[in-house]
Design a protein around this motif. Sequence first.
Motif, PDB file in Angstrom:
ATOM      1  N   PHE A   1      -9.792  -0.657   2.755  1.00 25.98           N
ATOM      2  CA  PHE A   1      -9.843  -0.865   1.304  1.00 25.98           C
ATOM      3  C   PHE A   1     -10.098  -2.338   0.983  1.00 25.98           C
ATOM      4  O   PHE A   1     -10.934  -2.670   0.129  1.00 25.98           O
ATOM      5  CB  PHE A   1      -8.529  -0.400   0.679  1.00 25.98           C
ATOM      6  CG  PHE A   1      -8.491  -0.486  -0.819  1.00 25.98           C
ATOM      7  CD1 PHE A   1      -9.054   0.513  -1.595  1.00 25.98           C
ATOM      8  CD2 PHE A   1      -7.882  -1.548  -1.460  1.00 25.98           C
ATOM      9  CE1 PHE A   1      -9.016   0.451  -2.978  1.00 25.98           C
ATOM     10  CE2 PHE A   1      -7.843  -1.633  -2.840  1.00 25.98           C
ATOM     11  CZ  PHE A   1      -8.410  -0.625  -3.604  1.00 25.98           C
ATOM     12  N   VAL A   2      -9.388  -3.217   1.654  1.00 24.77           N
ATOM     13  CA  VAL A   2      -9.546  -4.656   1.434  1.00 24.77           C
ATOM     14  C   VAL A   2     -10.965  -5.092   1.765  1.00 24.77           C
ATOM     15  O   VAL A   2     -11.575  -5.898   1.044  1.00 24.77           O
ATOM     16  CB  VAL A   2      -8.518  -5.435   2.280  1.00 24.77           C
ATOM     17  CG1 VAL A   2      -8.855  -6.918   2.340  1.00 24.77           C
ATOM     18  CG2 VAL A   2      -7.119  -5.246   1.710  1.00 24.77           C
TER      19      VAL A   2
ATOM     20  N   ALA B   1     -13.378  -3.557  -0.971  1.00 24.31           N
ATOM     21  CA  ALA B   1     -13.140  -4.168  -2.281  1.00 24.31           C
ATOM     22  C   ALA B   1     -13.312  -5.676  -2.264  1.00 24.31           C
ATOM     23  O   ALA B   1     -13.269  -6.316  -3.322  1.00 24.31           O
ATOM     24  CB  ALA B   1     -11.726  -3.817  -2.765  1.00 24.31           C
ATOM     25  N   ARG B   2     -13.510  -6.239  -1.055  1.00 21.06           N
ATOM     26  CA  ARG B   2     -13.678  -7.683  -0.877  1.00 21.06           C
ATOM     27  C   ARG B   2     -12.502  -8.458  -1.492  1.00 21.06           C
ATOM     28  O   ARG B   2     -12.676  -9.441  -2.223  1.00 21.06           O
ATOM     29  CB  ARG B   2     -15.003  -8.151  -1.467  1.00 21.06           C
ATOM     30  CG  ARG B   2     -16.215  -7.729  -0.642  1.00 21.06           C
ATOM     31  CD  ARG B   2     -16.141  -8.344   0.752  1.00 21.06           C
ATOM     32  NE  ARG B   2     -17.335  -8.158   1.557  1.00 21.06           N
ATOM     33  CZ  ARG B   2     -17.507  -7.189   2.470  1.00 21.06           C
ATOM     34  NH1 ARG B   2     -16.532  -6.302   2.648  1.00 21.06           N
ATOM     35  NH2 ARG B   2     -18.603  -7.102   3.172  1.00 21.06           N
ATOM     36  N   ILE B   3     -11.318  -7.996  -1.177  1.00 22.08           N
ATOM     37  CA  ILE B   3     -10.104  -8.679  -1.630  1.00 22.08           C
ATOM     38  C   ILE B   3      -9.846  -9.870  -0.715  1.00 22.08           C
ATOM     39  O   ILE B   3      -9.849  -9.737   0.508  1.00 22.08           O
ATOM     40  CB  ILE B   3      -8.900  -7.727  -1.617  1.00 22.08           C
ATOM     41  CG1 ILE B   3      -9.101  -6.600  -2.627  1.00 22.08           C
ATOM     42  CG2 ILE B   3      -7.607  -8.485  -1.916  1.00 22.08           C
ATOM     43  CD1 ILE B   3      -8.016  -5.529  -2.574  1.00 22.08           C
TER      44      ILE B   3
ATOM     45  N   TRP C   1       0.831  -1.210   0.000  1.00 24.11           N
ATOM     46  CA  TRP C   1       0.000   0.000   0.000  1.00 24.11           C
ATOM     47  C   TRP C   1       0.866   1.260   0.000  1.00 24.11           C
ATOM     48  O   TRP C   1       0.637   2.199  -0.764  1.00 24.11           O
ATOM     49  CB  TRP C   1      -0.911  -0.024   1.225  1.00 24.11           C
ATOM     50  CG  TRP C   1      -1.817   1.150   1.370  1.00 24.11           C
ATOM     51  CD1 TRP C   1      -1.558   2.308   2.065  1.00 24.11           C
ATOM     52  CD2 TRP C   1      -3.132   1.301   0.833  1.00 24.11           C
ATOM     53  NE1 TRP C   1      -2.637   3.163   1.995  1.00 24.11           N
ATOM     54  CE2 TRP C   1      -3.618   2.574   1.240  1.00 24.11           C
ATOM     55  CE3 TRP C   1      -3.952   0.489   0.056  1.00 24.11           C
ATOM     56  CZ2 TRP C   1      -4.883   3.029   0.881  1.00 24.11           C
ATOM     57  CZ3 TRP C   1      -5.217   0.953  -0.306  1.00 24.11           C
ATOM     58  CH2 TRP C   1      -5.664   2.210   0.113  1.00 24.11           C
TER      59      TRP C   1
ATOM     60  N   LYS D   1      -4.916  -3.858  -8.932  1.00 26.17           N
ATOM     61  CA  LYS D   1      -6.057  -4.189  -9.788  1.00 26.17           C
ATOM     62  C   LYS D   1      -7.365  -3.673  -9.193  1.00 26.17           C
ATOM     63  O   LYS D   1      -8.225  -3.173  -9.915  1.00 26.17           O
ATOM     64  CB  LYS D   1      -6.124  -5.696 -10.010  1.00 26.17           C
ATOM     65  CG  LYS D   1      -4.980  -6.256 -10.845  1.00 26.17           C
ATOM     66  CD  LYS D   1      -4.776  -5.498 -12.151  1.00 26.17           C
ATOM     67  CE  LYS D   1      -5.995  -5.537 -13.046  1.00 26.17           C
ATOM     68  NZ  LYS D   1      -5.811  -4.732 -14.295  1.00 26.17           N
ATOM     69  N   ALA D   2      -7.518  -3.777  -7.864  1.00 28.44           N
ATOM     70  CA  ALA D   2      -8.734  -3.269  -7.224  1.00 28.44           C
ATOM     71  C   ALA D   2      -8.840  -1.757  -7.362  1.00 28.44           C
ATOM     72  O   ALA D   2      -9.945  -1.206  -7.338  1.00 28.44           O
ATOM     73  CB  ALA D   2      -8.763  -3.665  -5.754  1.00 28.44           C
ATOM     74  N   ALA D   3      -7.691  -1.083  -7.526  1.00 25.50           N
ATOM     75  CA  ALA D   3      -7.675   0.373  -7.668  1.00 25.50           C
ATOM     76  C   ALA D   3      -7.739   0.824  -9.123  1.00 25.50           C
ATOM     77  O   ALA D   3      -7.620   2.019  -9.405  1.00 25.50           O
ATOM     78  CB  ALA D   3      -6.422   0.945  -7.006  1.00 25.50           C
TER      79      ALA D   3
ATOM     80  N   GLN E   1      -2.889  -7.397  -6.187  1.00 27.05           N
ATOM     81  CA  GLN E   1      -4.306  -7.363  -5.830  1.00 27.05           C
ATOM     82  C   GLN E   1      -4.785  -5.937  -5.556  1.00 27.05           C
ATOM     83  O   GLN E   1      -5.879  -5.545  -5.984  1.00 27.05           O
ATOM     84  CB  GLN E   1      -4.558  -8.242  -4.622  1.00 27.05           C
ATOM     85  CG  GLN E   1      -4.380  -9.734  -4.887  1.00 27.05           C
ATOM     86  CD  GLN E   1      -4.770 -10.571  -3.685  1.00 27.05           C
ATOM     87  OE1 GLN E   1      -4.002 -10.677  -2.734  1.00 27.05           O
ATOM     88  NE2 GLN E   1      -5.953 -11.142  -3.715  1.00 27.05           N
ATOM     89  N   LEU E   2      -3.979  -5.159  -4.843  1.00 28.47           N
ATOM     90  CA  LEU E   2      -4.368  -3.788  -4.535  1.00 28.47           C
ATOM     91  C   LEU E   2      -4.414  -2.935  -5.798  1.00 28.47           C
ATOM     92  O   LEU E   2      -5.340  -2.129  -5.990  1.00 28.47           O
ATOM     93  CB  LEU E   2      -3.390  -3.182  -3.531  1.00 28.47           C
ATOM     94  CG  LEU E   2      -3.371  -3.800  -2.134  1.00 28.47           C
ATOM     95  CD1 LEU E   2      -2.223  -3.220  -1.310  1.00 28.47           C
ATOM     96  CD2 LEU E   2      -4.701  -3.580  -1.413  1.00 28.47           C
TER      97      LEU E   2
END
Length: 339
Positions: free
Chosen positions: A298-299, A302-304, A149, A181-183, A178-179
Amino acid sequence: MQAYTITSGKDIASLERVTRQPRSLAPLELRVRIKAVSLNYRDLMVARGEYLKGSGDPVIPASDAAGEVVEVGPGVTRFKVGDRVMGAFMPDWIDGEPTPATVALAPGAATDGLLSTESIFAEHALVATPASLSDEQAATLPCAAVTAWNALFVAGRAKAGQTALFLGTGGVSIWGLQLAKAAGMRAIITSSSADKLARARELGADLTINYRETPQWQDEVLRLTGGEGAHVVVEVGGEGTLERSVAAARMGGAIAVIGGVSGFASVPVAPLALIAGVKRLEGIFVGSRKMLEDVARFVDVARIAPVIDRVYSFAEARAAFEHLASGRHFGKIVIRVAE
């Protein structure tokens, strides 16, 4: 309580299960039943004597854990018994710029860590575990997720639509993927394993590079980005990779320097490459409690689902360390301490 200790410089062979007598709580302290611990490359460095020159006394390893509050000391207001929590990697770095004082203490190196059935924390050193995460998943956040992050969005100043480059498929790189792509970012990732690259594509990697087949991978990054390069490079290698990472960054881009998996003996970087390219080398030393709070939020939204390579039992702690040392993992290695 049950715990493991390790002696710096004596490697994984010195890992030993011990019994210790718990102490009473001081004001503003909490006792946490540790449910899960995740391992980092730093834990291997401590074992090998490559991280800090300690006293030579055994220390409880590991910095990252999640658990449940089972007792609160006088004056505690932030948490109550039964709350699910994670420990911040830097217990005294709450927010803002780091200082020597706020980053002086991080568990599992010079001081006892968290590979134990319970541990005592100052209340300011804890963050609430998101409801969407299991304890095993939450244990992967304090170091790897916070580091990724910080590298991407704090020091790296990345934005949606930009390109990030990740080296390898260890914990920080997979969290970064993962972060990113979610962003809404484009992600490039490298590995020497075709199988790992395939798994990275399943996680959303837009472009992959096998660095054994393409040793000059920085040139491939430039080719794949139309000659521009990546806005942020998450540099976890060190020797043999830093110079290439600088070359792979676009003009005005950032190279987030995180670790030295490949060593620190020789990391030449031509000053002109930074000056002419207006590129920034950003040293990343994990991050603050605020960053852990931010990435946890954020996780959750975003349901990471954190990528966990394998979960070991508490009795299998040595096998977990050996698996980490093998480099065969994809994502994080977790030890389940208590059900």
